[in-house]
Design an enzyme around this catalytic site. Sequence first.
Site, mmCIF file in Angstrom:
data_model
loop_
_atom_site.group_PDB
_atom_site.id
_atom_site.type_symbol
_atom_site.label_atom_id
_atom_site.label_comp_id
_atom_site.label_asym_id
_atom_site.label_seq_id
_atom_site.Cartn_x
_atom_site.Cartn_y
_atom_site.Cartn_z
ATOM 1 N N ARG A 97 11.239 -1.917 6.621
ATOM 2 C CA ARG A 97 9.892 -2.398 6.288
ATOM 3 C C ARG A 97 9.931 -3.366 5.105
ATOM 4 O O ARG A 97 9.061 -4.213 4.963
ATOM 5 C CB ARG A 97 8.954 -1.214 6.000
ATOM 6 C CG ARG A 97 7.513 -1.659 5.820
ATOM 7 C CD ARG A 97 6.483 -0.559 5.999
ATOM 8 N NE ARG A 97 5.143 -1.136 5.880
ATOM 9 C CZ ARG A 97 4.025 -0.503 6.181
ATOM 10 N NH1 ARG A 97 4.068 0.733 6.636
ATOM 11 N NH2 ARG A 97 2.856 -1.090 6.039
ATOM 12 N N HIS B 44 -3.074 -15.308 -1.879
ATOM 13 C CA HIS B 44 -1.825 -14.581 -1.655
ATOM 14 C C HIS B 44 -0.862 -15.387 -0.785
ATOM 15 O O HIS B 44 0.312 -15.553 -1.117
ATOM 16 C CB HIS B 44 -2.147 -13.231 -1.008
ATOM 17 C CG HIS B 44 -0.935 -12.434 -0.656
ATOM 18 N ND1 HIS B 44 -0.062 -11.936 -1.608
ATOM 19 C CD2 HIS B 44 -0.419 -12.069 0.545
ATOM 20 C CE1 HIS B 44 0.924 -11.301 -0.998
ATOM 21 N NE2 HIS B 44 0.735 -11.367 0.298
ATOM 22 N N ASN C 134 8.617 -8.142 3.121
ATOM 23 C CA ASN C 134 8.407 -8.728 1.807
ATOM 24 C C ASN C 134 9.157 -10.037 1.601
ATOM 25 O O ASN C 134 9.279 -10.511 0.472
ATOM 26 C CB ASN C 134 8.785 -7.720 0.726
ATOM 27 C CG ASN C 134 7.703 -6.681 0.578
ATOM 28 O OD1 ASN C 134 6.573 -6.994 0.260
ATOM 29 N ND2 ASN C 134 8.042 -5.444 0.889
ATOM 30 N N ARG D 112 -10.838 14.483 2.087
ATOM 31 C CA ARG D 112 -9.424 14.551 2.492
ATOM 32 C C ARG D 112 -9.116 13.805 3.787
ATOM 33 O O ARG D 112 -8.083 14.032 4.418
ATOM 34 C CB ARG D 112 -8.953 16.004 2.616
ATOM 35 C CG ARG D 112 -9.113 16.760 1.321
ATOM 36 C CD ARG D 112 -8.332 18.050 1.307
ATOM 37 N NE ARG D 112 -8.517 18.698 0.028
ATOM 38 C CZ ARG D 112 -9.561 19.473 -0.259
ATOM 39 N NH1 ARG D 112 -10.490 19.697 0.656
ATOM 40 N NH2 ARG D 112 -9.670 20.008 -1.447
ATOM 41 N N LYS E 212 5.085 -7.045 13.066
ATOM 42 C CA LYS E 212 4.785 -6.050 12.034
ATOM 43 C C LYS E 212 4.806 -4.646 12.621
ATOM 44 O O LYS E 212 5.377 -3.723 12.035
ATOM 45 C CB LYS E 212 3.431 -6.341 11.390
ATOM 46 C CG LYS E 212 3.077 -5.268 10.361
ATOM 47 C CD LYS E 212 2.406 -5.773 9.146
ATOM 48 C CE LYS E 212 2.348 -4.681 8.083
ATOM 49 N NZ LYS E 212 1.413 -4.982 7.017
ATOM 50 N N GLU F 289 1.411 -15.896 6.247
ATOM 51 C CA GLU F 289 1.985 -14.618 6.691
ATOM 52 C C GLU F 289 2.397 -14.690 8.171
ATOM 53 O O GLU F 289 3.341 -14.024 8.590
ATOM 54 C CB GLU F 289 0.990 -13.467 6.482
ATOM 55 C CG GLU F 289 0.606 -13.214 5.021
ATOM 56 C CD GLU F 289 1.621 -12.408 4.212
ATOM 57 O OE1 GLU F 289 2.774 -12.233 4.655
ATOM 58 O OE2 GLU F 289 1.247 -11.950 3.108
ATOM 59 N N GLU G 2 8.369 2.872 4.537
ATOM 60 C CA GLU G 2 9.119 1.893 3.757
ATOM 61 C C GLU G 2 10.362 2.448 3.070
ATOM 62 O O GLU G 2 10.535 2.329 1.864
ATOM 63 C CB GLU G 2 8.203 1.200 2.725
ATOM 64 C CG GLU G 2 8.812 -0.093 2.214
ATOM 65 C CD GLU G 2 7.788 -1.028 1.551
ATOM 66 O OE1 GLU G 2 6.634 -1.047 1.994
ATOM 67 O OE2 GLU G 2 8.187 -1.728 0.622
#
Length: 351
Positions: A234, A258, A238, A116, A220, A179, A230
């Site tokens: 946020r 990517h 994208n 957990r 960021k 990015e 999000e």
Amino acid sequence: LRVETEHPYTVHIGQGAVKLLTERYGDLLGAADRVVVIADSQVAELHLDKLLDALKGLEPKVLRVPAGEQAKSVESFMDCHSFLLSENCSRNTVILAFGGGAVGDLSGFVASTFMRGVPFIQVPTTILAHDSAVGGKTAINHPLGKNMVGTFYQPRAVVYDGDFLETLPENEIRSGMAEVVKHAFISNEGWLDQLLAYDSLEAVSGEELEGHLEKGIAVKAAIVEEDEFEGGVRKFLNFGHTLAHAIEAHLGYGRMTHGEAVVLGMAYALELSSSPELPRFLNWAKVNQYPLERLKDMPFEELLPYMKKDKKSTAASLNFVLLGAVGQPYIETIPEQRAQAAYDTLRKTIK
Ligand code: NAD
Ligand code: ZN
């Protein structure tokens, strides 16, 4: 650089930063019953000695996982848990992620689920990881979809050592810089000017690169602090990603990096935005050999179903992050026809 999420942490950037693992996090690591490094196998080959040197005295256990995207499989997730259990790890164990975004996403997900949740530290080794190591999104891939199984789970720290970046292959530099440029587009015109003005990506020195990574992380971090889970801003991260995700899914993951797909996606988003930035962006992309011409053999109809499936779109419409001026992203719902027309215009613009 601090990231003030619900559980705040620091991002350290610089050559030789790995020494901070013991200097700054010696207490956390020293108190752990085990320190486990989950390492991208290719990165381990190149840089594990240096990391182990920085962890001297802590006797870490090292698990090598397949390089790159293969690390994010269900099998490799299970391998990590098996390793942790067989090493008698407990809730007192600390995990270190050593590699690019793939190993970071995997290790974060393992850390968030093992008993957990155990603490983890990101030690990123790619340019792209300035994005992925900050913000607390973790994931593995399901056979039916990329990043479909994951959690929000923040690391205890990010220790980003510029020395590791020196062995990055050209296509990974290209991918990561995409990015960086994305972060500039959604935040700061002066910085974007600087990035697009380099003669080529090779002209960026190691020191300058660290500065750009720091700026990208700050952008960021600010967005993630405002919207950790999000619900709103946020989504601006994208920018370029609706089309990029569709391209990656359409071609098959790994066929294009990517970041390369994100560059095609940003060109498309700029076209949809009627942005005056498009020509110089296309020129930058061309000079740096981003695969713009690939748009020519991808008809809109083939990408459309993937764009509709995008987590950010609702069933009947296409949602895009568009750009007003540089630094002013906004979300717009666009009818299919207009999306198609813009796509075709872009394809004609690319020679
Ligand atoms: P990656 O982790 O897949 O690594 C790419 C390749 O570079 C691999 O072959 C790896 O072995 C190699 N490599 C890594 N570091 C190296 C080094 N220093 N020298 C030489 N080779 C090196 O690629 P990535 O671009 O860093 O990450 C992509 C992943 O990140 C994707 O799975 C994506 O979904 C994820 N991602 C996550 C987030 C997030 O918020 N969690 C954001 C963006 C991307
Ligand atoms: Zn991205």
